[in-house]
Design an enzyme around this catalytic site. Structure first.
Site, PDB file in Angstrom:
ATOM      1  N   LYS A 204      54.832  -8.063  31.357  1.00 24.56           N
ATOM      2  CA  LYS A 204      55.572  -9.276  30.974  1.00 24.56           C
ATOM      3  C   LYS A 204      55.784  -9.279  29.460  1.00 24.56           C
ATOM      4  O   LYS A 204      54.841  -9.436  28.689  1.00 24.56           O
ATOM      5  CB  LYS A 204      54.813 -10.548  31.359  1.00 24.56           C
ATOM      6  CG  LYS A 204      55.717 -11.777  31.225  1.00 24.56           C
ATOM      7  CD  LYS A 204      54.973 -13.083  31.104  1.00 24.56           C
ATOM      8  CE  LYS A 204      54.497 -13.391  29.726  1.00 24.56           C
ATOM      9  NZ  LYS A 204      55.565 -13.554  28.717  1.00 24.56           N
ATOM     10  N   GLY A 257      47.898 -10.735  21.888  1.00 24.03           N
ATOM     11  CA  GLY A 257      48.453 -12.043  21.518  1.00 24.03           C
ATOM     12  C   GLY A 257      47.396 -12.871  20.824  1.00 24.03           C
ATOM     13  O   GLY A 257      46.491 -12.330  20.181  1.00 24.03           O
ATOM     14  N   SER A 258      47.490 -14.186  20.990  1.00 24.81           N
ATOM     15  CA  SER A 258      46.583 -15.081  20.253  1.00 24.81           C
ATOM     16  C   SER A 258      45.183 -15.065  20.855  1.00 24.81           C
ATOM     17  O   SER A 258      45.005 -14.850  22.061  1.00 24.81           O
ATOM     18  CB  SER A 258      47.147 -16.493  20.274  1.00 24.81           C
ATOM     19  OG  SER A 258      47.258 -16.953  21.608  1.00 24.81           O
ATOM     20  N   THR A 259      44.201 -15.341  20.024  1.00 25.76           N
ATOM     21  CA  THR A 259      42.814 -15.449  20.493  1.00 25.76           C
ATOM     22  C   THR A 259      42.683 -16.582  21.497  1.00 25.76           C
ATOM     23  O   THR A 259      41.975 -16.468  22.502  1.00 25.76           O
ATOM     24  CB  THR A 259      41.886 -15.648  19.277  1.00 25.76           C
ATOM     25  OG1 THR A 259      41.899 -14.425  18.529  1.00 25.76           O
ATOM     26  CG2 THR A 259      40.455 -15.949  19.692  1.00 25.76           C
ATOM     27  N   GLU A 260      43.439 -17.654  21.249  1.00 21.16           N
ATOM     28  CA  GLU A 260      43.413 -18.801  22.165  1.00 21.16           C
ATOM     29  C   GLU A 260      43.797 -18.385  23.583  1.00 21.16           C
ATOM     30  O   GLU A 260      43.089 -18.677  24.553  1.00 21.16           O
ATOM     31  CB  GLU A 260      44.421 -19.817  21.601  1.00 21.16           C
ATOM     32  CG  GLU A 260      44.498 -21.117  22.305  1.00 21.16           C
ATOM     33  CD  GLU A 260      45.734 -21.911  21.810  1.00 21.16           C
ATOM     34  OE1 GLU A 260      46.401 -21.489  20.829  1.00 21.16           O
ATOM     35  OE2 GLU A 260      46.016 -22.946  22.426  1.00 21.16           O
ATOM     36  N   GLY A 262      43.943 -15.295  24.710  1.00 22.54           N
ATOM     37  CA  GLY A 262      43.001 -14.250  25.136  1.00 22.54           C
ATOM     38  C   GLY A 262      41.805 -14.839  25.868  1.00 22.54           C
ATOM     39  O   GLY A 262      41.347 -14.301  26.881  1.00 22.54           O
ATOM     40  N   GLU A 279      43.570  -7.606  22.694  1.00 22.89           N
ATOM     41  CA  GLU A 279      43.896  -7.264  21.311  1.00 22.89           C
ATOM     42  C   GLU A 279      44.390  -8.570  20.680  1.00 22.89           C
ATOM     43  O   GLU A 279      45.510  -8.985  20.944  1.00 22.89           O
ATOM     44  CB  GLU A 279      45.016  -6.226  21.401  1.00 22.89           C
ATOM     45  CG  GLU A 279      45.591  -5.797  20.129  1.00 22.89           C
ATOM     46  CD  GLU A 279      44.562  -5.044  19.404  1.00 22.89           C
ATOM     47  OE1 GLU A 279      44.178  -5.554  18.350  1.00 22.89           O
ATOM     48  OE2 GLU A 279      44.137  -4.011  19.923  1.00 22.89           O
ATOM     49  N   CYS A 313      49.029  -8.537  13.495  1.00 23.23           N
ATOM     50  CA  CYS A 313      47.687  -9.022  13.830  1.00 23.23           C
ATOM     51  C   CYS A 313      46.661  -8.580  12.791  1.00 23.23           C
ATOM     52  O   CYS A 313      45.683  -9.270  12.573  1.00 23.23           O
ATOM     53  CB  CYS A 313      47.296  -8.574  15.227  1.00 23.23           C
ATOM     54  SG  CYS A 313      47.591  -6.843  15.515  1.00 23.23           S
ATOM     55  N   GLU A 410      44.336 -18.044  11.393  1.00 28.55           N
ATOM     56  CA  GLU A 410      45.422 -17.066  11.326  1.00 28.55           C
ATOM     57  C   GLU A 410      46.745 -17.806  11.144  1.00 28.55           C
ATOM     58  O   GLU A 410      47.092 -18.675  11.935  1.00 28.55           O
ATOM     59  CB  GLU A 410      45.457 -16.255  12.623  1.00 28.55           C
ATOM     60  CG  GLU A 410      46.526 -15.191  12.611  1.00 28.55           C
ATOM     61  CD  GLU A 410      46.501 -14.291  13.846  1.00 28.55           C
ATOM     62  OE1 GLU A 410      46.491 -14.817  14.970  1.00 28.55           O
ATOM     63  OE2 GLU A 410      46.491 -13.063  13.675  1.00 28.55           O
TER      64      GLU A 410
HETATM   65  P1  NAI Z   1      50.649 -16.216  22.652  1.00 32.00           P
HETATM   66  O1  NAI Z   1      49.295 -15.613  22.648  1.00 32.00           O
HETATM   67  O2  NAI Z   1      50.827 -17.558  23.281  1.00 32.00           O
HETATM   68  O3  NAI Z   1      51.701 -15.221  23.372  1.00 32.00           O
HETATM   69  C1  NAI Z   1      51.511 -13.850  23.581  1.00 32.00           C
HETATM   70  C2  NAI Z   1      51.892 -13.496  25.009  1.00 32.00           C
HETATM   71  O4  NAI Z   1      51.020 -14.165  25.918  1.00 32.00           O
HETATM   72  C3  NAI Z   1      53.308 -13.882  25.418  1.00 32.00           C
HETATM   73  O5  NAI Z   1      53.835 -12.883  26.264  1.00 32.00           O
HETATM   74  C4  NAI Z   1      53.074 -15.164  26.202  1.00 32.00           C
HETATM   75  O6  NAI Z   1      54.083 -15.435  27.146  1.00 32.00           O
HETATM   76  C5  NAI Z   1      51.770 -14.861  26.890  1.00 32.00           C
HETATM   77  N1  NAI Z   1      51.005 -16.036  27.328  1.00 32.00           N
HETATM   78  C6  NAI Z   1      50.948 -17.258  26.729  1.00 32.00           C
HETATM   79  N2  NAI Z   1      50.150 -18.088  27.431  1.00 32.00           N
HETATM   80  C7  NAI Z   1      49.689 -17.385  28.488  1.00 32.00           C
HETATM   81  C8  NAI Z   1      48.817 -17.697  29.585  1.00 32.00           C
HETATM   82  N3  NAI Z   1      48.268 -18.898  29.720  1.00 32.00           N
HETATM   83  N4  NAI Z   1      48.548 -16.729  30.490  1.00 32.00           N
HETATM   84  C9  NAI Z   1      49.082 -15.507  30.359  1.00 32.00           C
HETATM   85  N5  NAI Z   1      49.921 -15.160  29.359  1.00 32.00           N
HETATM   86  C10 NAI Z   1      50.220 -16.083  28.429  1.00 32.00           C
HETATM   87  O7  NAI Z   1      51.160 -16.263  21.158  1.00 32.00           O
HETATM   88  P2  NAI Z   1      52.330 -17.178  20.541  1.00 32.00           P
HETATM   89  O8  NAI Z   1      52.281 -18.539  21.123  1.00 32.00           O
HETATM   90  O9  NAI Z   1      53.589 -16.438  20.665  1.00 32.00           O
HETATM   91  O10 NAI Z   1      51.896 -17.220  19.010  1.00 32.00           O
HETATM   92  C11 NAI Z   1      50.906 -18.144  18.572  1.00 32.00           C
HETATM   93  C12 NAI Z   1      49.985 -17.508  17.574  1.00 32.00           C
HETATM   94  O11 NAI Z   1      49.294 -16.429  18.194  1.00 32.00           O
HETATM   95  C13 NAI Z   1      50.664 -16.861  16.379  1.00 32.00           C
HETATM   96  O12 NAI Z   1      50.938 -17.784  15.383  1.00 32.00           O
HETATM   97  C14 NAI Z   1      49.632 -15.863  15.961  1.00 32.00           C
HETATM   98  O13 NAI Z   1      48.647 -16.493  15.191  1.00 32.00           O
HETATM   99  C15 NAI Z   1      49.020 -15.410  17.261  1.00 32.00           C
HETATM  100  N6  NAI Z   1      49.620 -14.137  17.726  1.00 32.00           N
HETATM  101  C16 NAI Z   1      48.913 -12.993  17.545  1.00 32.00           C
HETATM  102  C17 NAI Z   1      49.461 -11.784  17.911  1.00 32.00           C
HETATM  103  C18 NAI Z   1      48.731 -10.512  17.713  1.00 32.00           C
HETATM  104  O14 NAI Z   1      49.352  -9.466  17.664  1.00 32.00           O
HETATM  105  N7  NAI Z   1      47.422 -10.535  17.660  1.00 32.00           N
HETATM  106  C19 NAI Z   1      50.822 -11.686  18.470  1.00 32.00           C
HETATM  107  C20 NAI Z   1      51.460 -12.950  18.681  1.00 32.00           C
HETATM  108  C21 NAI Z   1      50.861 -14.120  18.298  1.00 32.00           C
END
Ligand code: NAI
Ligand code: MG
Length: 506
Positions: A204, A257-260, A262, A279, A313, A410
């Site tokens: 996804k 993606g986000s720690t939240e 994760g 990650e 990240c 972050e």
């Molecule tokens: P996110 O963690 O919400 O999104 C990343 C992925 O997870 C997307 O594909 C999203 O559709 C998916 N996702 C979201 N909620 C989910 C759930 N409940 N179950 C399964 N998959 C889910 O990140 P977002 O909202 O785009 O960005 C928010 C913050 O997260 C950023 O400001 C940044 O601090 C952090 N982030 C960190 C990243 C990294 O590479 N470590 C990459 C993107 C965001």
């Protein structure tokens, strides 16, 4: 024409024919080798972050689409030419994907620049090139994933002969959920090792940036993978992502993606005891030592935070500077920030491009305001640029300290927090004073500093005199709340294979 539509057509004219053709119609999802619409018929829009205008419509997958994609991946895993394919045939397919990405590299770079906002030339040189290298490196593994022969002694059957060995088998059907900061690169990091290991995939992409994943899906079909080996379902996190995490037929979830999120995924995956690799976020320190070559360290520290608009990240978002160099480093950083041209990524002269979305723009601007209120000095940037698009000036917050929100959380934007220090033991404590542990950099010419300090830094990667250097041979992942599991290198194969012990009695 008004300014916005003028801008829009100017950007579109910066695209080649192939990219323009790709976005000229709605894009569907890839399930079982077919391009299909969502069962619900729903679509969502993907936007150009430089203008906020709609690029095209994307089929919006939800639980029902995830279910059919997982069933296709399961069938391909259990009973398809993939299940019995020789390792060398898998290698050839992976090489073929690398070649096809290379043949279509300019188009992919344009689509990436359009969908994410980033600089087109950098997308070509970094995102697309690293994706190619990742498929090539991982293509080398299928014929080299081996088990061991085990010297058994079975104490309670001393008169029997046994032969013991291990097999490394694919974990099965993997769900992969990726973010928007390096959309194609993240696909490659996730897909290539899973395919090298013999898994099948439901991926996804992030809702902000689905385009290059979908174009890669076409190239994977062209390469000749059996139907169902790779399925790509665009959609939102709380619907499609959550359904993938919860699905009983998925053996493993790999998430960036986000720690939240994760934490949500790790908890949800526990119900079906899936393998999980995460990650996550970071607040990576860059430490300038008193002996550092400042001509290297200053531009290095600037690019550690400003590369990809800070949407990295492992971005070097906390900079530690010794007292004696504080003024010179701040001045150098401010100069550096002022030279970076701000504008759309489709013009490769622009080095600071828009953030990916309005949400991220608001998030980052809110953090800058909080930093001001908490007493940081804004010595460069600090403002949104323009009224269309999601541009933020490269921003340097000086005189920050450990208790500030901007130092603890972050930000994921082009915002650097600078802290001063006067003692080496103190700076190691300051660097480790975070819930995260993804990357860190040390700027020094003294090999003694390297040998002494590297082991004390709690981070998955420590760079010396560089930052954000990632290589497919080098494992990458986090300590602490930056996640677990290591991507890339040979370590990543641990994520996509498991060990089966076999014991034969003679
Ligand atoms: P996110 O963690 O919400 O999104 C990343 C992925 O997870 C997307 O594909 C999203 O559709 C998916 N996702 C979201 N909620 C989910 C759930 N409940 N179950 C399964 N998959 C889910 O990140 P977002 O909202 O785009 O960005 C928010 C913050 O997260 C950023 O400001 C940044 O601090 C952090 N982030 C960190 C990243 C990294 O590479 N470590 C990459 C993107 C965001
Ligand atoms: Mg989110």
């Amino acid at each position: 024409m008004d300014a916005a539509s003028d801008n829009k057509s100017a950007l579109k004219s910066a695209l080649g024919d192939k990219a323009r053709q790709f976005i000229s119609r709605p894009r569907q999802m890839l399930i079982n080798g077919q391009w299909v619409e969502a069962l619900s018929g729903k679509t969502f829009q993907t936007l150009d972050p430089a203008t906020g205008s709609v690029i095209t419509e994307i089929s919006e997958g939800d639980a029902a689409d995830i279910d059919r994609a997982v069933k296709a991946a399961r069938a391909a895993y259990e009973d398809s030419p993939w299940a019995t394919m020789t390792p060398s045939a898998r290698e050839r397919l992976l090489h073929r994907v690398a070649d096809l990405i290379e043949e279509n590299a300019d188009e992919l770079a344009e689509l990436e620049a359009l969908d994410n906002g980033k600089n087109k030339a950098i997308a070509r040189a970094v995102d697309i090139q690293v994706a190619i290298e990742t498929f090539r490196y991982m293509a080398g593994w299928p014929s080299k994933i081996t088990g061991d022969v085990l010297p058994l002694s079975v104490p309670f059957a001393p008169d029997q002969k046994f032969f013991g060995y291990t097999l490394r088998e694919p974990v099965g059907v993997v769900g992969q959920i990726i973010p928007w900061n390096f959309p194609l690169l993240m696909c490659a990091w996730k897909m290539a090792p899973a395919l090298a290991s013999g898994c099948t995939i439901v991926l996804k992409p992030a809702e902000e940036t689905p385009l290059t994943a979908l174009r890669l899906g076409e190239l994977i079909c062209e390469a000749g993978f059996p139907d169902g080996v790779v399925n790509i379902v665009p959609g939102f996190g709380h619907t499609a992502g959550a359904a993938l995490t919860a699905h009983e037929e998925v053996d493993k979830i790999a998430f960036t993606g986000s720690t939240e999120v994760g934490k949500i995924i790790a908890k949800a995956a526990a119900d079906t005891m899936k393998n999980v690799s995460l990650e996550l976020g970071g607040k990576s320190p860059a430490i300038i030592m008193p002996d550092a070559d400042l001509d290297v360290a200053i531009p290095g520290a600037a690019s550690a935070i400003f590369f990809n608009q800070g949407q990295v990240c492992c971005a070097g978002s906390r900079l530690f500077v010794p007292d004696q160099h504080y003024d010179r480093v701040l001045e150098g950083l401010a100069d550096n920030a002022s030279t970076l041209r701000i504008g759309p990524g489709l013009d490769p002269e622009n080095m600071i491009n828009p953030l990916v979305s309005e949400t991220q723009l608001n998030r980052v601007m809110n953090y800058i305001d909080i930093g001001r209120r908490e007493g940081a000095s804004v010595i460069a940037g600090g403002r949104r640029r323009g009224e269309t698009g999601y541009f933020v000036e490269p921003t340097i917050l000086a005189d920050t300290h450990r208790d500030m929100t901007v130092v603890r959380e972050e930000i994921f934007g082009p915002v650097l927090c600078v802290q001063r220090y006067n003692d080496v033991n103190e700076v190691i404590r300051m660097a480790n004073d975070t819930i995260y542990g993804l990357g860190a950099s040390l700027w020094t010419r003294d090999v003694g500093n390297i040998i002494n300090i590297v082991p004390k830094i709690k981070a998955g990667t420590v760079w010396v005199n560089c930052h954000n250097i990632l290589d497919v041979a080098m494992p990458f992942g986090g300590f602490k709340q930056s996640g677990y599991g290591r991507e890339l290198g040979k370590e990543v194969l641990e994520l996509y294979t498991h060990t089966k012990s076999v014991c034969i009695m003679a």
